[in-house]
Design a protein around this motif. Sequence first.
Motif, PDB file in Angstrom:
ATOM      1  N   GLU A  94       6.840   1.794  -3.210  1.00  0.00           N
ATOM      2  CA  GLU A  94       8.239   1.637  -3.614  1.00  0.00           C
ATOM      3  C   GLU A  94       8.417   2.333  -4.947  1.00  0.00           C
ATOM      4  O   GLU A  94       7.696   2.057  -5.909  1.00  0.00           O
ATOM      5  CB  GLU A  94       8.623   0.165  -3.748  1.00  0.00           C
ATOM      6  CG  GLU A  94      10.066  -0.028  -4.229  1.00  0.00           C
ATOM      7  CD  GLU A  94      10.463  -1.506  -4.317  1.00  0.00           C
ATOM      8  OE1 GLU A  94      10.064  -2.268  -3.421  1.00  0.00           O
ATOM      9  OE2 GLU A  94      11.156  -1.885  -5.276  1.00  0.00           O
ATOM     10  N   SER A 138      20.380 -14.825  -2.055  1.00  0.00           N
ATOM     11  CA  SER A 138      20.210 -13.470  -1.529  1.00  0.00           C
ATOM     12  C   SER A 138      20.497 -13.448  -0.045  1.00  0.00           C
ATOM     13  O   SER A 138      20.550 -14.488   0.626  1.00  0.00           O
ATOM     14  CB  SER A 138      18.779 -12.973  -1.776  1.00  0.00           C
ATOM     15  OG  SER A 138      17.886 -13.561  -0.846  1.00  0.00           O
ATOM     16  N   PRO A 178      16.013  -7.342   1.317  1.00  0.00           N
ATOM     17  CA  PRO A 178      15.078  -7.283   0.187  1.00  0.00           C
ATOM     18  C   PRO A 178      14.445  -8.644  -0.065  1.00  0.00           C
ATOM     19  O   PRO A 178      15.025  -9.686   0.264  1.00  0.00           O
ATOM     20  CB  PRO A 178      15.974  -6.875  -0.995  1.00  0.00           C
ATOM     21  CG  PRO A 178      17.177  -6.251  -0.375  1.00  0.00           C
ATOM     22  CD  PRO A 178      17.374  -6.976   0.928  1.00  0.00           C
ATOM     23  N   SER A 221      11.019  -7.493  -4.052  1.00  0.00           N
ATOM     24  CA  SER A 221      11.450  -6.167  -4.497  1.00  0.00           C
ATOM     25  C   SER A 221      12.319  -5.573  -3.399  1.00  0.00           C
ATOM     26  O   SER A 221      12.583  -6.215  -2.383  1.00  0.00           O
ATOM     27  CB  SER A 221      10.239  -5.273  -4.806  1.00  0.00           C
ATOM     28  OG  SER A 221       9.508  -5.005  -3.620  1.00  0.00           O
ATOM     29  N   TYR A 222      12.747  -4.343  -3.572  1.00  0.00           N
ATOM     30  CA  TYR A 222      13.668  -3.739  -2.615  1.00  0.00           C
ATOM     31  C   TYR A 222      13.048  -3.547  -1.233  1.00  0.00           C
ATOM     32  O   TYR A 222      13.697  -3.745  -0.211  1.00  0.00           O
ATOM     33  CB  TYR A 222      14.136  -2.367  -3.124  1.00  0.00           C
ATOM     34  CG  TYR A 222      15.058  -2.402  -4.314  1.00  0.00           C
ATOM     35  CD1 TYR A 222      16.313  -3.006  -4.224  1.00  0.00           C
ATOM     36  CD2 TYR A 222      14.695  -1.808  -5.515  1.00  0.00           C
ATOM     37  CE1 TYR A 222      17.177  -3.028  -5.304  1.00  0.00           C
ATOM     38  CE2 TYR A 222      15.553  -1.825  -6.609  1.00  0.00           C
ATOM     39  CZ  TYR A 222      16.788  -2.434  -6.506  1.00  0.00           C
ATOM     40  OH  TYR A 222      17.640  -2.447  -7.577  1.00  0.00           O
ATOM     41  N   THR A 223      11.787  -3.097  -1.191  1.00  0.00           N
ATOM     42  CA  THR A 223      11.190  -2.629   0.056  1.00  0.00           C
ATOM     43  C   THR A 223      10.301  -3.679   0.702  1.00  0.00           C
ATOM     44  O   THR A 223       9.944  -4.684   0.094  1.00  0.00           O
ATOM     45  CB  THR A 223      10.369  -1.355  -0.188  1.00  0.00           C
ATOM     46  OG1 THR A 223       9.258  -1.673  -1.036  1.00  0.00           O
ATOM     47  CG2 THR A 223      11.212  -0.272  -0.836  1.00  0.00           C
ATOM     48  N   HIS A 278      20.720  -3.283   1.735  1.00  0.00           N
ATOM     49  CA  HIS A 278      20.766  -2.686   0.396  1.00  0.00           C
ATOM     50  C   HIS A 278      20.191  -1.278   0.488  1.00  0.00           C
ATOM     51  O   HIS A 278      19.167  -1.067   1.164  1.00  0.00           O
ATOM     52  CB  HIS A 278      19.946  -3.527  -0.592  1.00  0.00           C
ATOM     53  CG  HIS A 278      20.190  -3.186  -2.028  1.00  0.00           C
ATOM     54  ND1 HIS A 278      19.723  -2.016  -2.609  1.00  0.00           N
ATOM     55  CD2 HIS A 278      20.849  -3.854  -3.015  1.00  0.00           C
ATOM     56  CE1 HIS A 278      20.080  -1.985  -3.871  1.00  0.00           C
ATOM     57  NE2 HIS A 278      20.773  -3.080  -4.146  1.00  0.00           N
ATOM     58  N   GLY A 309      18.529   0.379  -1.568  1.00  0.00           N
ATOM     59  CA  GLY A 309      17.218   0.510  -2.181  1.00  0.00           C
ATOM     60  C   GLY A 309      16.068   0.114  -1.281  1.00  0.00           C
ATOM     61  O   GLY A 309      14.909   0.318  -1.627  1.00  0.00           O
ATOM     62  N   THR A 310      16.363  -0.433  -0.108  1.00  0.00           N
ATOM     63  CA  THR A 310      15.300  -0.854   0.800  1.00  0.00           C
ATOM     64  C   THR A 310      14.683   0.330   1.535  1.00  0.00           C
ATOM     65  O   THR A 310      13.492   0.325   1.830  1.00  0.00           O
ATOM     66  CB  THR A 310      15.846  -1.876   1.816  1.00  0.00           C
ATOM     67  OG1 THR A 310      16.418  -2.966   1.092  1.00  0.00           O
ATOM     68  CG2 THR A 310      14.743  -2.415   2.710  1.00  0.00           C
ATOM     69  N   GLN A 315      14.689   5.507  -0.977  1.00  0.00           N
ATOM     70  CA  GLN A 315      13.247   5.466  -1.191  1.00  0.00           C
ATOM     71  C   GLN A 315      12.484   6.626  -0.529  1.00  0.00           C
ATOM     72  O   GLN A 315      12.005   7.512  -1.208  1.00  0.00           O
ATOM     73  CB  GLN A 315      12.692   4.136  -0.657  1.00  0.00           C
ATOM     74  CG  GLN A 315      13.196   2.895  -1.386  1.00  0.00           C
ATOM     75  CD  GLN A 315      12.515   2.682  -2.725  1.00  0.00           C
ATOM     76  OE1 GLN A 315      11.531   3.334  -3.060  1.00  0.00           O
ATOM     77  NE2 GLN A 315      13.031   1.755  -3.507  1.00  0.00           N
ATOM     78  N   TYR A 332      19.817   3.121  -7.155  1.00  0.00           N
ATOM     79  CA  TYR A 332      19.814   2.027  -6.201  1.00  0.00           C
ATOM     80  C   TYR A 332      21.136   1.259  -6.156  1.00  0.00           C
ATOM     81  O   TYR A 332      21.178   0.120  -5.715  1.00  0.00           O
ATOM     82  CB  TYR A 332      18.669   1.065  -6.528  1.00  0.00           C
ATOM     83  CG  TYR A 332      17.311   1.708  -6.408  1.00  0.00           C
ATOM     84  CD1 TYR A 332      16.924   2.308  -5.223  1.00  0.00           C
ATOM     85  CD2 TYR A 332      16.433   1.724  -7.480  1.00  0.00           C
ATOM     86  CE1 TYR A 332      15.683   2.905  -5.097  1.00  0.00           C
ATOM     87  CE2 TYR A 332      15.189   2.320  -7.371  1.00  0.00           C
ATOM     88  CZ  TYR A 332      14.815   2.920  -6.172  1.00  0.00           C
ATOM     89  OH  TYR A 332      13.591   3.519  -6.054  1.00  0.00           O
TER      90      TYR A 332
END
Length: 475
Positions: free
Chosen positions: A224, A277, A325, A328-330, A348, A350-351, A355, A461
């Motif tokens: 990530e 979340s 997420p 973290s994002y991934t 999201h 950023g997942t 990336q 992100y």
Amino acid sequence: MMGTDSEVAFSVEQMNPLVIFENETSYASNQSATDQSVGGKIDIDPCLGRYIYVHNLPSQFNYDLLKNCRLLTRGTNSNMCPYMVNLGIGAEIEDSHWVLSNKSWFSTNQFMLEVIFHNKMKRYECLTSDSSLASAIFVPYYAGLDISQYLWSSNLSVRDSPGLDLLRWLAARPEWKKMLGMDHFLVAGRISWDFRRQTDNVSDWGTKFRFLPESKNMTMLSVESSSWNNDFAVPYPTNFHPSKDREVLKWQSRMKAQNRSYLFTFAGAPRSDLNDSIRGVAIEQCRASRVCKFIDCSSSDGNHCDNPVNVMKVFQSSVYCLQPPGDSYTRRSIFDSILAGCIPVFFHPGTAYAQYLWHLPSNGTNYSVYIPVRDVKNWKGNLEKILLGISKEKELAMREEVVGLIPRIIYADPRSRLKTFEDAFDLTVKGVLERIEGVRRIIKEGKDPSVGFAEGDDYKYTFSQWEKFEEDPLL
């Protein structure tokens, strides 16, 4: 921004173009010495522009860590030693109850990427022992395994010292001086944020390795990436490590024909600290749905996520796999779902979208469903209803794309090499070479290559960067 340390920061005036581009001269002289004219045709060196030199690091930075594997953890008290076998891909999974294919699946730990990558690099076809020929220089530092010994230490000096020792060693090498490290790259099996502690508060997570001046001049590949421009994301290692092209083709055909009885699935553990979340919402809605299967990764009733057979069995039976997420994002689960032909659902950018730029399509909605959730408290969506609203034609097209991605997100068995497909390693090396060649072009134009090389991108992100996918995410 790049560091201003006088020994590290670049200035165009400091550089001698003849030194920076001596590898081009070397290539030319090497080519004239080795190419042969046959029937008036000249055989061009197939490794021209692709040579990689690998640093022979002191063993404390890699091999000693493997010898002392009992000191390594993955955030628990788990013994990492069993994962070291078969050049880092772990023991072969022999009895998968027909869920997995034979001879291609292994008990691979998600933090073993740096070991797997290093062993695959040893079989790279364009290695050179002459660094003057190299287009890129690989640093086989097992950064993630190294810091896993110290991440929970309250002594910041202990946390930071291995990285400092490595950088001192590199900076003293003649290979470093040619481009002050901007042709160097390394691979980490942990997320980039573990190496970017921004303060010296003991409570802050990680090491400050990537904020050290010399480190800023290197490119780091990790599972990530951060929001800094010198970090790049590469796929997590999965359990599938084929040694032959036909094993990939056979698996792809099987996933295309798979019967899928669940509409959607989520594999993960509930987190009390993540109640606000989308992860909590995903679990709640999955549990309430008759067409969703929830794999509770915190349970010990035989469905534990450490067993790839359990996870893949459900993913193969699902049309969509939710990928919210977590810490973290991934998530490694992204790549498990692709392997299973299960269409990933992202919440999201950023997942995945921000990336894996070298490995996944730029148009994310070709292979995934994007349901942006900016504020879960105000989100009133129903996942089952949204996914049922996707046409069968769109679903089949996305699955075709997902199954086609399988070769790009796996690391083939490091003891062999695929002949037709480019795997995640091949695409990563290609991306690194292109990045470093871009730096050389900037230098050749008389510009400062440090501009933008390691700068932070605060918008990388953010949802606003990916609004093009939000207009109609299901079409």
